[in-house]
Design a protein around this motif. Structure first.
Motif, PDB file in Angstrom:
ATOM      1  N   ALA A  47      14.905  27.260  28.894  1.00  0.00           N
ATOM      2  CA  ALA A  47      15.434  27.276  30.262  1.00  0.00           C
ATOM      3  C   ALA A  47      14.443  27.935  31.214  1.00  0.00           C
ATOM      4  O   ALA A  47      13.619  28.765  30.830  1.00  0.00           O
ATOM      5  N   TRP A  48      14.535  27.549  32.486  1.00  0.00           N
ATOM      6  CA  TRP A  48      13.758  28.224  33.514  1.00  0.00           C
ATOM      7  C   TRP A  48      14.357  29.602  33.771  1.00  0.00           C
ATOM      8  O   TRP A  48      15.570  29.800  33.693  1.00  0.00           O
ATOM      9  N   ALA A  49      13.499  30.559  34.082  1.00  0.00           N
ATOM     10  CA  ALA A  49      13.943  31.920  34.368  1.00  0.00           C
ATOM     11  C   ALA A  49      12.939  32.584  35.290  1.00  0.00           C
ATOM     12  O   ALA A  49      11.808  32.108  35.469  1.00  0.00           O
ATOM     13  N   LEU A  50      13.346  33.686  35.890  1.00  0.00           N
ATOM     14  CA  LEU A  50      12.411  34.508  36.650  1.00  0.00           C
ATOM     15  C   LEU A  50      11.502  35.256  35.679  1.00  0.00           C
ATOM     16  O   LEU A  50      11.924  35.618  34.589  1.00  0.00           O
ATOM     17  N   PRO A  51      10.249  35.478  36.045  1.00  0.00           N
ATOM     18  CA  PRO A  51       9.392  36.285  35.174  1.00  0.00           C
ATOM     19  C   PRO A  51       9.905  37.714  35.093  1.00  0.00           C
ATOM     20  O   PRO A  51      10.426  38.262  36.072  1.00  0.00           O
ATOM     21  N   GLY A  52       9.761  38.315  33.929  1.00  0.00           N
ATOM     22  CA  GLY A  52      10.226  39.687  33.740  1.00  0.00           C
ATOM     23  C   GLY A  52      10.443  39.977  32.279  1.00  0.00           C
ATOM     24  O   GLY A  52      10.223  39.126  31.412  1.00  0.00           O
ATOM     25  N   GLY A  53      10.862  41.211  31.996  1.00  0.00           N
ATOM     26  CA  GLY A  53      11.095  41.591  30.612  1.00  0.00           C
ATOM     27  C   GLY A  53      11.485  43.051  30.503  1.00  0.00           C
ATOM     28  O   GLY A  53      11.727  43.726  31.510  1.00  0.00           O
ATOM     29  N   PHE A  54      11.538  43.529  29.282  1.00  0.00           N
ATOM     30  CA  PHE A  54      12.027  44.872  29.010  1.00  0.00           C
ATOM     31  C   PHE A  54      11.024  45.942  29.443  1.00  0.00           C
ATOM     32  O   PHE A  54       9.815  45.778  29.289  1.00  0.00           O
ATOM     33  N   VAL A  55      11.572  47.018  29.981  1.00  0.00           N
ATOM     34  CA  VAL A  55      10.763  48.169  30.381  1.00  0.00           C
ATOM     35  C   VAL A  55      10.470  49.008  29.151  1.00  0.00           C
ATOM     36  O   VAL A  55      11.377  49.354  28.390  1.00  0.00           O
ATOM     37  N   ARG A  56       9.199  49.339  28.960  1.00  0.00           N
ATOM     38  CA  ARG A  56       8.816  50.163  27.826  1.00  0.00           C
ATOM     39  C   ARG A  56       9.144  51.626  28.085  1.00  0.00           C
ATOM     40  O   ARG A  56       9.231  52.062  29.236  1.00  0.00           O
ATOM     41  N   GLY A  57       9.276  52.389  27.015  1.00  0.00           N
ATOM     42  CA  GLY A  57       9.677  53.781  27.154  1.00  0.00           C
ATOM     43  C   GLY A  57       8.671  54.661  27.847  1.00  0.00           C
ATOM     44  O   GLY A  57       9.005  55.749  28.322  1.00  0.00           O
ATOM     45  N   THR A  58       7.412  54.195  27.940  1.00  0.00           N
ATOM     46  CA  THR A  58       6.365  55.025  28.526  1.00  0.00           C
ATOM     47  C   THR A  58       5.932  54.558  29.914  1.00  0.00           C
ATOM     48  O   THR A  58       4.939  55.064  30.439  1.00  0.00           O
ATOM     49  N   GLU A  59       6.626  53.607  30.527  1.00  0.00           N
ATOM     50  CA  GLU A  59       6.195  53.103  31.821  1.00  0.00           C
ATOM     51  C   GLU A  59       7.332  53.167  32.830  1.00  0.00           C
ATOM     52  O   GLU A  59       8.515  53.156  32.474  1.00  0.00           O
ATOM     53  N   ASP A  60       6.956  53.213  34.119  1.00  0.00           N
ATOM     54  CA  ASP A  60       7.981  53.205  35.144  1.00  0.00           C
ATOM     55  C   ASP A  60       8.309  51.762  35.512  1.00  0.00           C
ATOM     56  O   ASP A  60       7.694  50.809  35.002  1.00  0.00           O
ATOM     57  N   LEU A  61       9.264  51.593  36.392  1.00  0.00           N
ATOM     58  CA  LEU A  61       9.762  50.249  36.698  1.00  0.00           C
ATOM     59  C   LEU A  61       8.705  49.376  37.364  1.00  0.00           C
ATOM     60  O   LEU A  61       8.547  48.199  37.018  1.00  0.00           O
ATOM     61  N   ASP A  62       7.981  49.927  38.345  1.00  0.00           N
ATOM     62  CA  ASP A  62       6.973  49.142  39.040  1.00  0.00           C
ATOM     63  C   ASP A  62       5.899  48.642  38.084  1.00  0.00           C
ATOM     64  O   ASP A  62       5.465  47.490  38.142  1.00  0.00           O
ATOM     65  N   ALA A  63       5.471  49.531  37.182  1.00  0.00           N
ATOM     66  CA  ALA A  63       4.448  49.154  36.209  1.00  0.00           C
ATOM     67  C   ALA A  63       4.954  48.058  35.280  1.00  0.00           C
ATOM     68  O   ALA A  63       4.215  47.131  34.931  1.00  0.00           O
ATOM     69  N   ALA A  65       7.216  45.760  35.966  1.00  0.00           N
ATOM     70  CA  ALA A  65       7.290  44.503  36.707  1.00  0.00           C
ATOM     71  C   ALA A  65       5.922  43.847  36.809  1.00  0.00           C
ATOM     72  O   ALA A  65       5.772  42.640  36.572  1.00  0.00           O
ATOM     73  N   ARG A  66       4.912  44.635  37.147  1.00  0.00           N
ATOM     74  CA  ARG A  66       3.563  44.075  37.279  1.00  0.00           C
ATOM     75  C   ARG A  66       3.015  43.623  35.924  1.00  0.00           C
ATOM     76  O   ARG A  66       2.366  42.578  35.825  1.00  0.00           O
ATOM     77  N   ARG A  67       3.276  44.395  34.869  1.00  0.00           N
ATOM     78  CA  ARG A  67       2.800  43.999  33.540  1.00  0.00           C
ATOM     79  C   ARG A  67       3.418  42.689  33.093  1.00  0.00           C
ATOM     80  O   ARG A  67       2.719  41.792  32.588  1.00  0.00           O
ATOM     81  N   GLU A  68       4.737  42.562  33.254  1.00  0.00           N
ATOM     82  CA  GLU A  68       5.408  41.337  32.836  1.00  0.00           C
ATOM     83  C   GLU A  68       4.903  40.129  33.610  1.00  0.00           C
ATOM     84  O   GLU A  68       4.754  39.035  33.061  1.00  0.00           O
ATOM     85  N   LEU A  69       4.619  40.307  34.894  1.00  0.00           N
ATOM     86  CA  LEU A  69       4.105  39.197  35.696  1.00  0.00           C
ATOM     87  C   LEU A  69       2.766  38.723  35.160  1.00  0.00           C
ATOM     88  O   LEU A  69       2.532  37.519  35.001  1.00  0.00           O
ATOM     89  N   VAL A  70       1.883  39.655  34.828  1.00  0.00           N
ATOM     90  CA  VAL A  70       0.571  39.293  34.301  1.00  0.00           C
ATOM     91  C   VAL A  70       0.710  38.651  32.927  1.00  0.00           C
ATOM     92  O   VAL A  70       0.092  37.609  32.638  1.00  0.00           O
ATOM     93  N   GLU A  71       1.532  39.244  32.050  1.00  0.00           N
ATOM     94  CA  GLU A  71       1.663  38.732  30.694  1.00  0.00           C
ATOM     95  C   GLU A  71       2.255  37.330  30.668  1.00  0.00           C
ATOM     96  O   GLU A  71       1.823  36.475  29.880  1.00  0.00           O
ATOM     97  N   GLY A 117       2.036  32.946  29.281  1.00  0.00           N
ATOM     98  CA  GLY A 117       1.594  33.819  28.203  1.00  0.00           C
ATOM     99  C   GLY A 117       2.759  34.658  27.723  1.00  0.00           C
ATOM    100  O   GLY A 117       3.887  34.517  28.198  1.00  0.00           O
ATOM    101  N   GLY A 118       2.489  35.558  26.792  1.00  0.00           N
ATOM    102  CA  GLY A 118       3.557  36.391  26.254  1.00  0.00           C
ATOM    103  C   GLY A 118       4.614  35.538  25.580  1.00  0.00           C
ATOM    104  O   GLY A 118       4.298  34.642  24.797  1.00  0.00           O
ATOM    105  N   GLY A 122       6.098  28.345  29.376  1.00  0.00           N
ATOM    106  CA  GLY A 122       5.537  27.633  30.523  1.00  0.00           C
ATOM    107  C   GLY A 122       5.726  28.457  31.769  1.00  0.00           C
ATOM    108  O   GLY A 122       6.530  29.398  31.797  1.00  0.00           O
ATOM    109  N   ALA A 123       4.974  28.131  32.810  1.00  0.00           N
ATOM    110  CA  ALA A 123       5.087  28.832  34.082  1.00  0.00           C
ATOM    111  C   ALA A 123       4.637  27.895  35.184  1.00  0.00           C
ATOM    112  O   ALA A 123       3.675  27.141  35.009  1.00  0.00           O
ATOM    113  N   ASP A 124       5.334  27.953  36.332  1.00  0.00           N
ATOM    114  CA  ASP A 124       4.962  27.043  37.415  1.00  0.00           C
ATOM    115  C   ASP A 124       5.595  27.516  38.719  1.00  0.00           C
ATOM    116  O   ASP A 124       6.584  28.265  38.716  1.00  0.00           O
ATOM    117  N   TRP A 125       5.004  27.068  39.822  1.00  0.00           N
ATOM    118  CA  TRP A 125       5.640  27.206  41.125  1.00  0.00           C
ATOM    119  C   TRP A 125       6.618  26.054  41.295  1.00  0.00           C
ATOM    120  O   TRP A 125       6.255  24.895  41.077  1.00  0.00           O
TER     121      TRP A 125
END
Length: 235
Positions: A47-63, A65-71, A117-118, A122-125
């Motif tokens: 299914a299509w979904a927004l990019p994102g994922g689980f927050v790791r125990g050693t990172e804050d929310l902003d980090a 979000a940016r990591r999941e977008l890149v991955e 990735g990750g 798939g990923a697309d606009w």
């Protein structure tokens, strides 16, 4: 249930996971488009979904979000404007268990095609008119993000976040038309934009236009809020 130390020996709180999801909007081909990923894992496999994922125990929310977008999409360019949108915590929003997500809204200029990735297959606009069903409660999150973007364009200078560093008033008007889904009068729009203090400032150069005289180039001005606001058409 888990006992939280330091709060009282008989005080119990539920254990839940936290995710960060992103509503990334851009204007491509004169249409408002959203960045989506195709899920490569259950639940909602394919299914299509927004990019994102689980927050790791050693990172804050902003980090996170940016990591999941890149991955998941391979996009490493600056996100333009990024802000927290809202939190979503309905008990049944994720079949894997209790998951609370913090959603982000990003407004970006036209970026390259994403590369999945990750755990994304798939990923697309995708143009908003072509978005069908989304995984989890992402349709609600997307709708909230779109409304936030439409509202912010009324009273802030964030429409320029969709533009390159230098742009014409025609290009800026195309952003408003794509985000609001309405046609705007070119002369009235030009007058309002150039007459609003600090909204845009001339670069001092022009570019060739398709017809007529060359179009003047502008950059974002110093204003954060617009006085008077740019109100959406009522009909």
């Amino acid at each position: 249930m888990a006992v939280v130390p330091g709060v009282g020996s008989k005080t119990e709180y539920p254990v839940f996971a936290v995710t960060a999801d992103l509503v990334v909007l851009t204007v491509r081909d004169d249409a408002l488009q959203v960045l989506l990923i195709r899920r490569g894992l259950e639940p909602h496999l394919g299914a299509w979904a927004l990019p994102g994922g689980f927050v790791r125990g050693t990172e804050d929310l902003d980090a996170a979000a940016r990591r999941e977008l890149v991955e998941e999409t391979g996009l490493t360019a600056p996100l333009g404007h990024l802000e927290q949108l809202a939190s979503y915590g309905a008990p049944d929003r994720d079949p894997r268990g209790r998951v609370v997500t913090v959603a982000y809204l990003a407004l970006v200029p036209d970026l390259p095609a994403p590369v999945a990735g990750g755990d994304a297959a798939g990923a697309d606009w995708v143009a908003l008119a072509e978005v069908d069903e989304l995984a989890f409660d992402h349709a609600r999150i997307l709708a909230d993000g779109i409304e936030r973007a439409r509202a912010k364009l009324e009273y802030s200078a964030l429409a320029t976040a969709f533009c390159p560093p230098e742009f014409t008033i025609t290009e800026l008007r195309a952003v408003y038309e794509a985000v609001w889904g309405a046609r705007l009068d070119p002369r009235n729009f030009h007058r309002k934009v150039t007459g609003t203090p600090g909204f845009v400032e001339p670069v001092g150069r022009s570019v060739a236009a398709e017809r007529g005289r060359p179009a003047q180039l502008f950059r974002r001005g110093s204003a954060q809020l617009l006085h008077p606001p740019m109100l959406r058409p009522t009909s």
